[in-house]
Design an enzyme around this catalytic site. Sequence first.
Site, PDB file in Angstrom:
ATOM      1  N   ASP A 177      15.875  -3.960   3.423  1.00  0.00           N
ATOM      2  CA  ASP A 177      14.428  -4.137   3.475  1.00  0.00           C
ATOM      3  C   ASP A 177      13.789  -2.890   4.096  1.00  0.00           C
ATOM      4  O   ASP A 177      14.190  -2.450   5.179  1.00  0.00           O
ATOM      5  CB  ASP A 177      14.068  -5.371   4.300  1.00  0.00           C
ATOM      6  CG  ASP A 177      12.581  -5.697   4.225  1.00  0.00           C
ATOM      7  OD1 ASP A 177      12.201  -6.439   3.315  1.00  0.00           O
ATOM      8  OD2 ASP A 177      11.814  -5.199   5.082  1.00  0.00           O
ATOM      9  N   ASN A 185       1.521   0.712   2.519  1.00  0.00           N
ATOM     10  CA  ASN A 185       0.516   0.281   1.553  1.00  0.00           C
ATOM     11  C   ASN A 185      -0.892   0.355   2.130  1.00  0.00           C
ATOM     12  O   ASN A 185      -1.839   0.814   1.476  1.00  0.00           O
ATOM     13  CB  ASN A 185       0.807  -1.143   1.085  1.00  0.00           C
ATOM     14  CG  ASN A 185       1.819  -1.206  -0.046  1.00  0.00           C
ATOM     15  OD1 ASN A 185       1.997  -0.246  -0.778  1.00  0.00           O
ATOM     16  ND2 ASN A 185       2.498  -2.329  -0.181  1.00  0.00           N
ATOM     17  N   HIS A 190      -1.374   1.234  -2.705  1.00  0.00           N
ATOM     18  CA  HIS A 190      -0.248   0.611  -3.395  1.00  0.00           C
ATOM     19  C   HIS A 190       0.487   1.580  -4.327  1.00  0.00           C
ATOM     20  O   HIS A 190       1.689   1.408  -4.560  1.00  0.00           O
ATOM     21  CB  HIS A 190      -0.728  -0.614  -4.175  1.00  0.00           C
ATOM     22  CG  HIS A 190      -1.091  -1.768  -3.277  1.00  0.00           C
ATOM     23  ND1 HIS A 190      -0.148  -2.590  -2.707  1.00  0.00           N
ATOM     24  CD2 HIS A 190      -2.294  -2.211  -2.828  1.00  0.00           C
ATOM     25  CE1 HIS A 190      -0.731  -3.507  -1.959  1.00  0.00           C
ATOM     26  NE2 HIS A 190      -2.043  -3.297  -2.007  1.00  0.00           N
ATOM     27  N   ASP A 194       4.431   2.084  -4.334  1.00  0.00           N
ATOM     28  CA  ASP A 194       5.305   2.068  -5.511  1.00  0.00           C
ATOM     29  C   ASP A 194       6.224   3.287  -5.531  1.00  0.00           C
ATOM     30  O   ASP A 194       7.405   3.192  -5.896  1.00  0.00           O
ATOM     31  CB  ASP A 194       4.466   2.041  -6.792  1.00  0.00           C
ATOM     32  CG  ASP A 194       3.782   0.705  -7.014  1.00  0.00           C
ATOM     33  OD1 ASP A 194       4.116  -0.265  -6.306  1.00  0.00           O
ATOM     34  OD2 ASP A 194       2.910   0.624  -7.908  1.00  0.00           O
ATOM     35  N   GLU A 221       9.595  -5.446  -1.051  1.00  0.00           N
ATOM     36  CA  GLU A 221      10.329  -4.267  -0.597  1.00  0.00           C
ATOM     37  C   GLU A 221      11.766  -4.601  -0.213  1.00  0.00           C
ATOM     38  O   GLU A 221      12.451  -3.821   0.451  1.00  0.00           O
ATOM     39  CB  GLU A 221       9.618  -3.622   0.597  1.00  0.00           C
ATOM     40  CG  GLU A 221       9.607  -4.439   1.867  1.00  0.00           C
ATOM     41  CD  GLU A 221       8.442  -5.429   1.953  1.00  0.00           C
ATOM     42  OE1 GLU A 221       8.110  -5.823   3.083  1.00  0.00           O
ATOM     43  OE2 GLU A 221       7.881  -5.802   0.906  1.00  0.00           O
TER      44      GLU A 221
END
Length: 305
Positions: A177, A185, A190, A194, A221
């Site tokens: 994670d 973010n 965002h 990505d 994530e």
Amino acid sequence: MNNRVLFVDDEPNILATYKRMLRKLFTIDTALGSEQGLTKVANSGTFSVVVSDLQMPVMNGLTFLCRVKAINPDCACIILTGKADLQIAIDAVNQGNIFRFLTKPCESGTLIGTIKDGIEYNKQSMLEREINKKILNLSIKDSLTGCFNRTYLNTHLSNEIKRARRYRHSFSIIMCDIDDFKQINDTYGHMAGDQVLKSFAQGINDTIRIEVDWLVRYGGEEFLLVLPEIGMKGATSLAERICADLAKKKIRIEGKEVQITASFGLAGFTPETPQEKTSPEFLITTADTLLYRAKTQGKNRVVVH
């Protein structure tokens, strides 16, 4: 377009006639008998069409063409048959093993037309196969990272575990994670998030064994790495290497270099592990619990079962 056509017969004069008749229209190759034909199919590249006589020594035309289809499923296989064997040829076409049959002697116009149909069949078959491959990839791959998705995981993890138990192999999974991903973010947007996800997944895929280990985007994530035939010692070493490499890596976002870290929870089993502790649910729950422990202990670390 590939117009390569292979003629297979046990009569050299017949092969020479076909080559002379058709060489201006197609790229013609010939093979004297089924064994030479299989060698050419296996070693000489892809043929759009293979035309074979039915009655040949060692291996008849139907057996030969079935083996051709096993090597090249998209090839159009055409059988040449005499009237005495016509029903055999018809049955083969009806069963789907043969594209078409032609009776001997065959007029040049009929032969040319059938070969052209075979080339079109080959082109359509390859196109459909490619489309089906893309559809399959869309159904089992995460569109952003290219990793496998939960659908693939749900189907294949239990099979991997069964295989490991059957052959008495060790088996491990790593739950990963990205730390403080929400902050990335919120700070950069965002699209930047990505970019981080793709970079993280690519870094792991560059480290693991190709076509053996596999990575799943488990959600957001969070990723799950499946390691067949690797014990906890090896999995721990791998997770620590990924963790350390990631902490050194900087990702450029909006002109700034951003450093990210990740936390890892590991679970697995050996041949001696009780069966109830080898289920997908048990392993994932265990790895997820240890991942949470890694988070609470300060992040950017590996915690092992």
